[in-house]
Design a protein around this motif. Sequence first.
Motif, mmCIF file in Angstrom:
data_model
loop_
_atom_site.group_PDB
_atom_site.id
_atom_site.type_symbol
_atom_site.label_atom_id
_atom_site.label_comp_id
_atom_site.label_asym_id
_atom_site.label_seq_id
_atom_site.Cartn_x
_atom_site.Cartn_y
_atom_site.Cartn_z
ATOM 1 N N ARG A 12 -8.405 -43.771 -38.372
ATOM 2 C CA ARG A 12 -7.931 -43.555 -39.739
ATOM 3 C C ARG A 12 -8.853 -44.169 -40.781
ATOM 4 N NH1 ARG A 12 -2.614 -46.394 -39.844
ATOM 5 N NH2 ARG A 12 -3.544 -47.614 -38.158
ATOM 6 N N SER A 13 -9.835 -44.944 -40.344
ATOM 7 C CA SER A 13 -10.757 -45.596 -41.267
ATOM 8 C C SER A 13 -11.778 -44.601 -41.791
ATOM 9 C CB SER A 13 -11.472 -46.739 -40.543
ATOM 10 O OG SER A 13 -12.573 -47.193 -41.296
ATOM 11 N N GLU A 14 -12.304 -44.868 -42.986
ATOM 12 C CA GLU A 14 -13.371 -44.034 -43.535
ATOM 13 C C GLU A 14 -14.711 -44.338 -42.877
ATOM 14 O OE1 GLU A 14 -13.518 -44.479 -47.728
ATOM 15 O OE2 GLU A 14 -11.541 -43.601 -48.099
ATOM 16 N N ALA A 15 -14.826 -45.484 -42.232
ATOM 17 C CA ALA A 15 -16.082 -45.895 -41.613
ATOM 18 C C ALA A 15 -16.203 -45.277 -40.224
ATOM 19 C CB ALA A 15 -16.156 -47.421 -41.533
ATOM 20 N N VAL A 16 -17.050 -44.273 -40.086
ATOM 21 C CA VAL A 16 -17.286 -43.643 -38.792
ATOM 22 C C VAL A 16 -18.081 -44.579 -37.888
ATOM 23 C CG1 VAL A 16 -18.437 -41.708 -37.641
ATOM 24 C CG2 VAL A 16 -17.171 -41.332 -39.765
ATOM 25 N N PHE A 17 -18.937 -45.403 -38.512
ATOM 26 C CA PHE A 17 -19.822 -46.305 -37.781
ATOM 27 C C PHE A 17 -19.559 -47.719 -38.298
ATOM 28 C CE2 PHE A 17 -23.411 -48.223 -35.964
ATOM 29 C CZ PHE A 17 -24.100 -47.335 -35.150
ATOM 30 N N SER A 18 -19.116 -48.614 -37.423
ATOM 31 C CA SER A 18 -18.793 -49.976 -37.860
ATOM 32 C C SER A 18 -19.243 -50.976 -36.811
ATOM 33 C CB SER A 18 -17.294 -50.105 -38.138
ATOM 34 O OG SER A 18 -16.540 -49.808 -36.979
ATOM 35 N N ARG A 19 -19.117 -52.261 -37.129
ATOM 36 C CA ARG A 19 -19.625 -53.309 -36.261
ATOM 37 C C ARG A 19 -18.620 -54.434 -36.106
ATOM 38 N NH1 ARG A 19 -24.897 -55.536 -38.674
ATOM 39 N NH2 ARG A 19 -24.621 -57.148 -37.089
ATOM 40 N N ILE A 54 -21.975 -37.703 -35.840
ATOM 41 C CA ILE A 54 -21.965 -38.766 -34.839
ATOM 42 C C ILE A 54 -20.514 -39.077 -34.495
ATOM 43 C CG2 ILE A 54 -22.515 -41.190 -34.425
ATOM 44 C CD1 ILE A 54 -24.870 -40.836 -36.358
ATOM 45 N N PRO A 55 -20.137 -39.049 -33.223
ATOM 46 C CA PRO A 55 -18.764 -39.418 -32.863
ATOM 47 C C PRO A 55 -18.452 -40.841 -33.328
ATOM 48 C CG PRO A 55 -19.909 -38.425 -31.001
ATOM 49 C CD PRO A 55 -20.940 -38.675 -32.050
ATOM 50 N N ARG A 56 -17.213 -41.066 -33.690
ATOM 51 C CA ARG A 56 -16.808 -42.369 -34.215
ATOM 52 C C ARG A 56 -17.169 -43.480 -33.224
ATOM 53 N NH1 ARG A 56 -13.293 -43.654 -38.522
ATOM 54 N NH2 ARG A 56 -13.159 -41.406 -38.890
ATOM 55 N N VAL A 57 -17.742 -44.573 -33.751
ATOM 56 C CA VAL A 57 -18.268 -45.621 -32.881
ATOM 57 C C VAL A 57 -18.147 -46.989 -33.549
ATOM 58 C CG1 VAL A 57 -20.616 -45.263 -33.754
ATOM 59 C CG2 VAL A 57 -20.291 -46.347 -31.544
ATOM 60 N N VAL A 58 -17.897 -48.002 -32.739
ATOM 61 C CA VAL A 58 -17.962 -49.390 -33.183
ATOM 62 C C VAL A 58 -18.926 -50.118 -32.260
ATOM 63 C CG1 VAL A 58 -15.921 -50.037 -31.817
ATOM 64 C CG2 VAL A 58 -16.681 -51.509 -33.687
ATOM 65 N N VAL A 59 -19.784 -50.974 -32.841
ATOM 66 C CA VAL A 59 -20.792 -51.706 -32.088
ATOM 67 C C VAL A 59 -20.380 -53.161 -31.977
ATOM 68 C CG1 VAL A 59 -23.238 -52.224 -31.853
ATOM 69 C CG2 VAL A 59 -22.510 -50.207 -33.135
ATOM 70 N N LEU A 60 -20.329 -53.662 -30.750
ATOM 71 C CA LEU A 60 -20.117 -55.081 -30.506
ATOM 72 C C LEU A 60 -21.494 -55.734 -30.485
ATOM 73 C CD1 LEU A 60 -17.965 -57.243 -29.849
ATOM 74 C CD2 LEU A 60 -18.349 -56.746 -27.429
ATOM 75 N N ALA A 61 -21.807 -56.538 -31.506
ATOM 76 C CA ALA A 61 -23.158 -57.049 -31.712
ATOM 77 C C ALA A 61 -23.542 -58.097 -30.665
ATOM 78 C CB ALA A 61 -23.282 -57.613 -33.122
ATOM 79 N N LEU A 115 -12.954 -43.079 -24.103
ATOM 80 C CA LEU A 115 -14.012 -43.821 -24.769
ATOM 81 C C LEU A 115 -15.196 -43.995 -23.819
ATOM 82 C CD1 LEU A 115 -11.947 -46.663 -26.476
ATOM 83 C CD2 LEU A 115 -13.008 -44.708 -27.636
ATOM 84 N N ALA A 116 -16.384 -43.968 -24.390
ATOM 85 C CA ALA A 116 -17.592 -44.310 -23.646
ATOM 86 C C ALA A 116 -18.036 -45.694 -24.083
ATOM 87 C CB ALA A 116 -18.700 -43.298 -23.918
ATOM 88 N N VAL A 117 -18.256 -46.559 -23.127
ATOM 89 C CA VAL A 117 -18.726 -47.914 -23.404
ATOM 90 C C VAL A 117 -20.181 -47.954 -22.948
ATOM 91 C CG1 VAL A 117 -18.324 -50.367 -23.023
ATOM 92 C CG2 VAL A 117 -16.392 -48.780 -23.037
ATOM 93 N N ILE A 190 -18.930 -48.800 -28.406
ATOM 94 C CA ILE A 190 -17.638 -48.249 -27.979
ATOM 95 C C ILE A 190 -17.465 -46.958 -28.767
ATOM 96 C CG2 ILE A 190 -15.156 -48.643 -27.778
ATOM 97 C CD1 ILE A 190 -15.784 -51.660 -27.983
ATOM 98 N N GLN A 191 -17.577 -45.840 -28.071
ATOM 99 C CA GLN A 191 -17.745 -44.553 -28.751
ATOM 100 C C GLN A 191 -16.735 -43.523 -28.272
ATOM 101 O OE1 GLN A 191 -21.630 -42.656 -28.098
ATOM 102 N NE2 GLN A 191 -21.716 -42.202 -30.276
#
Length: 575
Positions: A12-19, A54-61, A115-117, A190-191
């Motif tokens: 639901r977030s506007e951020a498709v790519f986040s960290r 780009i599929p929605r994704v969050v990056v664990l830094a 999800l793909a990790v 995490i995509q």
Amino acid sequence: MAVPSFDRRFFRSEAVFSRIGDGGLGGKAQGLIRIREALDTRLGGRVDGLEVAIPRVVVLATDAFDAFMEQNALYDLVGGDPPDDRVAHAFQKASLPTEVLGDLRAVAAEVHSPLAVRSSSLLEDALARPFAGVYETKMIPNNQPDADTRFHRLSEALKLVYASTFFRSARTYRRAGRIGEGDEKMAVLIQEIVGARHGDRFYPDLSAVCRSYSYYPIGSARPEDGVVSLALGLGKTIVDGGLCWSYAPSRPKAPRPFASTRQMLQETQSTFWAVNMGRPPAYDPIAETEYLLEGTLEDAEYDGTLRYVASTYDAASDRLRPGVGSDGPRVLDFAPLLQLRELPLNELMRALLDVGETALGTEVEIELAATLASQEGPARVGFVQVRPMMAPREVVDLPSGALAGPDVVFASERTMGNGVEEGIRDVVYVKPGSFEAKHTRTIAGEVERLNRRLIDAGRAYVLIGFGRWGSSDPWLGIPVLWGQVAGARVIVEATLPAMDVEPSQGSHFFHNLSNTGALYFSVRHGVEPGIDWDWLDGLDPEEETEWLRHVRTPPLDVRVDGRTGRGVARRGSGD
């Protein structure tokens, strides 16, 4: 482009790519960041009615990786070079840093689809030191009814990716490249997986790997025309060196070089990978394929996913008819897309390659996944990954006459790479007289052992075998990982009457091969001059097993002309 902090609403977030975290994001993430703006500004998220994003994704830094390693004292464990299973089990028992648990728990609570990790290490996707396929990716169904179970499965997948940083093949690869252990850190993507559910299977209608430069031009295509490899289902089929359909984007309708239609039936994709959405499999958190399953073409027909990707064999005319409107065996040749142009897939591939080259400033390899037959809207194409690739720059002049002569050890007009390797004196080769496909896994283990020994001795070598090096299918070749052969500077894929397969163009293995500057030869049996087996067999072995010989040779001069695809290895006069 700044990457915003993770919003726990995810979809639901506007951020498709986040960290999550403040550390490095790694090579895969950086590639997606660079391509994202180009997709929006140059394509507007759409090409001829096909939505691409780009599929929605969050990056664990990487700061989470640092904390995980330090808080669990795992550097002490991996410093002793333990076996992979011990590393994997120790990482599973370790605890993730408390500062990231809330955000990861929010992903599990919010998301109910697969999800793909994926790994995204600091060194991954560098031009001259690629790590394609070296680290693990784990796909999880993420469809358990309770958030606690989904969170545990997500955590297990993260820990497996972390553990793969220290698996033996990855460490051997770093050692071969003289990369210090402290130079590598792991971020994790995490995509969202692009695809649709069909009963117990979740998969895309189509996956693709596209390269803007082809070392094996198809038909009359030129190297700079590039190459596209297509497969039904998850892209694992392509990147692991399985059977898929390859074509030149400049000539999408050109026929593939099969001797007959019946041969095409036998040598095109017949199974596909999907995420298992059904009954939970046997618990195995250290297995990359724990939640994957293989389907057949009959399964895909039942799911209704062959419409755009298959043709039907008509035995009466011995011809293929695009589509699945009549009865008969199905062949995955993607003719409805490439010949009938029911959707502008090839136009999209060419546009994305152009965008990728502009964004990265060099030749590129991109990975895509698409759902084509959705009733919920237009076809959706997910841009999964982009990485730079190496194309020939140095001029190595090899006229056709240079491939013959009494001092030729092997030669071919189908090579990959560009350059010169002089002074190699070690050759490891699979013995043609004893080779059988059923023993390829055993052969892979023997190759790994010799590879480690030669790396430790600082001796580059030539590696010769049969079928596809790096294929995940042991019946198509020898299923080594890149780290298991990383000390080889020249690799030869030969064929035999019983192991006669086309070289793979879409695999992670071949991306690493081309970008590290290693030279590759495809040598077919019965084609002159081939390989001088008699000369190799006449040398005294440094070591010999049932399947392999390691011989010491006079200095070899190996040359590959990337413009023409010619290559030759000649022996010198040393003792």
